[in-house]
Scaffold this motif. Structure first.
Motif, PDB file in Angstrom:
ATOM      1  N   LEU A  34       0.827  -1.216   0.000  1.00 26.43           N
ATOM      2  CA  LEU A  34       0.000   0.000   0.000  1.00 26.43           C
ATOM      3  C   LEU A  34       0.856   1.259   0.000  1.00 26.43           C
ATOM      4  O   LEU A  34       0.566   2.224  -0.722  1.00 26.43           O
ATOM      5  N   ILE A  35       1.903   1.269   0.783  1.00 20.28           N
ATOM      6  CA  ILE A  35       2.759   2.459   0.885  1.00 20.28           C
ATOM      7  C   ILE A  35       3.521   2.695  -0.410  1.00 20.28           C
ATOM      8  O   ILE A  35       3.687   3.842  -0.854  1.00 20.28           O
ATOM      9  N   HIS A  36       3.984   1.632  -1.043  1.00 20.41           N
ATOM     10  CA  HIS A  36       4.640   1.797  -2.355  1.00 20.41           C
ATOM     11  C   HIS A  36       3.705   2.527  -3.320  1.00 20.41           C
ATOM     12  O   HIS A  36       4.124   3.446  -4.040  1.00 20.41           O
ATOM     13  N   SER A  37       2.437   2.125  -3.324  1.00 19.24           N
ATOM     14  CA  SER A  37       1.464   2.761  -4.224  1.00 19.24           C
ATOM     15  C   SER A  37       1.211   4.207  -3.826  1.00 19.24           C
ATOM     16  O   SER A  37       1.198   5.107  -4.674  1.00 19.24           O
ATOM     17  N   LEU A  38       0.998   4.443  -2.547  1.00 18.02           N
ATOM     18  CA  LEU A  38       0.681   5.790  -2.081  1.00 18.02           C
ATOM     19  C   LEU A  38       1.819   6.768  -2.342  1.00 18.02           C
ATOM     20  O   LEU A  38       1.584   7.930  -2.693  1.00 18.02           O
ATOM     21  N   GLU A  39       3.041   6.331  -2.163  1.00 19.10           N
ATOM     22  CA  GLU A  39       4.175   7.250  -2.291  1.00 19.10           C
ATOM     23  C   GLU A  39       4.340   7.780  -3.712  1.00 19.10           C
ATOM     24  O   GLU A  39       4.787   8.913  -3.899  1.00 19.10           O
ATOM     25  N   VAL A  40       3.965   6.987  -4.707  1.00 16.64           N
ATOM     26  CA  VAL A  40       4.066   7.472  -6.093  1.00 16.64           C
ATOM     27  C   VAL A  40       3.167   8.682  -6.296  1.00 16.64           C
ATOM     28  O   VAL A  40       3.570   9.690  -6.893  1.00 16.64           O
ATOM     29  N   PHE A  41       1.937   8.614  -5.772  1.00 21.17           N
ATOM     30  CA  PHE A  41       1.000   9.727  -5.921  1.00 21.17           C
ATOM     31  C   PHE A  41       1.337  10.870  -4.961  1.00 21.17           C
ATOM     32  O   PHE A  41       1.145  12.044  -5.295  1.00 21.17           O
TER      33      PHE A  41
END
Length: 235
Positions: A34-41
């Motif tokens: 989840l954090i990998h995904s959130l950090e991109v945005f």
């Protein structure tokens, strides 16, 4: 510049992962998916705010992770529904931006360049777009008896990914119509198509995979490790 929000779907339980931990909380290189995904945005300059959709059992954990990783653009945590479609509607309803991107939390490998390209593809005359990649393999339509009925034209087939981007009001209207007609779609672009609106396909990357099974964890870590190695070599 118009405001662009993101709805991250993190309410699933991931039955095919064979894990007691929901797959969005499994770790890739010691960091939750989840954090990998959130950090991109979080790091993308064109994104103004993020809504995370989760379930009651995971609410406190999501809140903890957002605080731990200092994600400032996450403005709200939204309770999801029984189906993915219900969760999307809840997230979009709670995200007050003119445009909205819908993204699966377990697609942790989308890049900033892909997001930028997707955003550039939408406008007033093209209010919906999705990342996708061309099919590489030959695809055949098979009947219930396992007999090939047709070989499909590979040039016309694309594998649809997320994020998908929409004019927010268009997407809300598509969801409301689907609910009134008791329609359950496999993605949000399909709901917009049912309204008669066109959806622009934007070519993405084959590395934008969705973590679904245990094998995907190994592939995902290989993708991230290769990117980190490349980043170090070019600095």
């Amino acid at each position: 510049m118009v405001a662009i929000g993101v709805v991250i779907l993190a309410a699933g339980i991931g039955k095919r992962m064979n894990s007691t931990t929901p797959k969005q909380f499994l770790e890739l290189l010691k960091k939750p998916i989840l954090i990998h995904s959130l950090e991109v945005f979080e790091q993308h300059p064109l994104i103004s705010q993020i809504s995370v959709v989760t379930n009651e059992a995971s609410y406190n954990h999501v809140e903890h992770l957002i605080q731990k990783y200092h994600l400032k653009k996450v403005k709200r945590i939204v309770m999801g529904g029984k189906e993915r479609q219900n969760s999307v509607y809840a997230g979009v309803t709670a995200t007050p931006t003119e445009w909205v991107l819908v993204h699966d939390a377990v697609r942790a490998f989308v890049t900033a360049d892909e997001i930028t390209t997707l955003i550039q593809a939408v406008n007033e005359n093209q209010p919906a777009a999705t990342l996708a990649v061309p099919v590489k393999d030959t695809i055949k339509r098979v009947n219930e008896f396992g007999i090939v009925e047709e070989t499909l034209n590979r040039k016309e087939l694309w594998i649809i990914q997320t994020p998908q981007m929409f004019d927010r009001e268009l997407l809300l209207g598509a969801h409301q119509r689907a609910e009134s007609q008791d329609v359950l779609a496999t993605d949000d672009a399909m709901l917009v198509e049912m309204l008669g609106d066109s959806v622009k396909v934007v070519r993405g990357e084959y590395t934008n995979i969705k973590i679904t099974t245990p094998d995907d964890i190994f592939l995902g870590e290989a993708i991230l490790a290769k990117r980190r190695k490349g980043s170090v070599q070019t600095t």
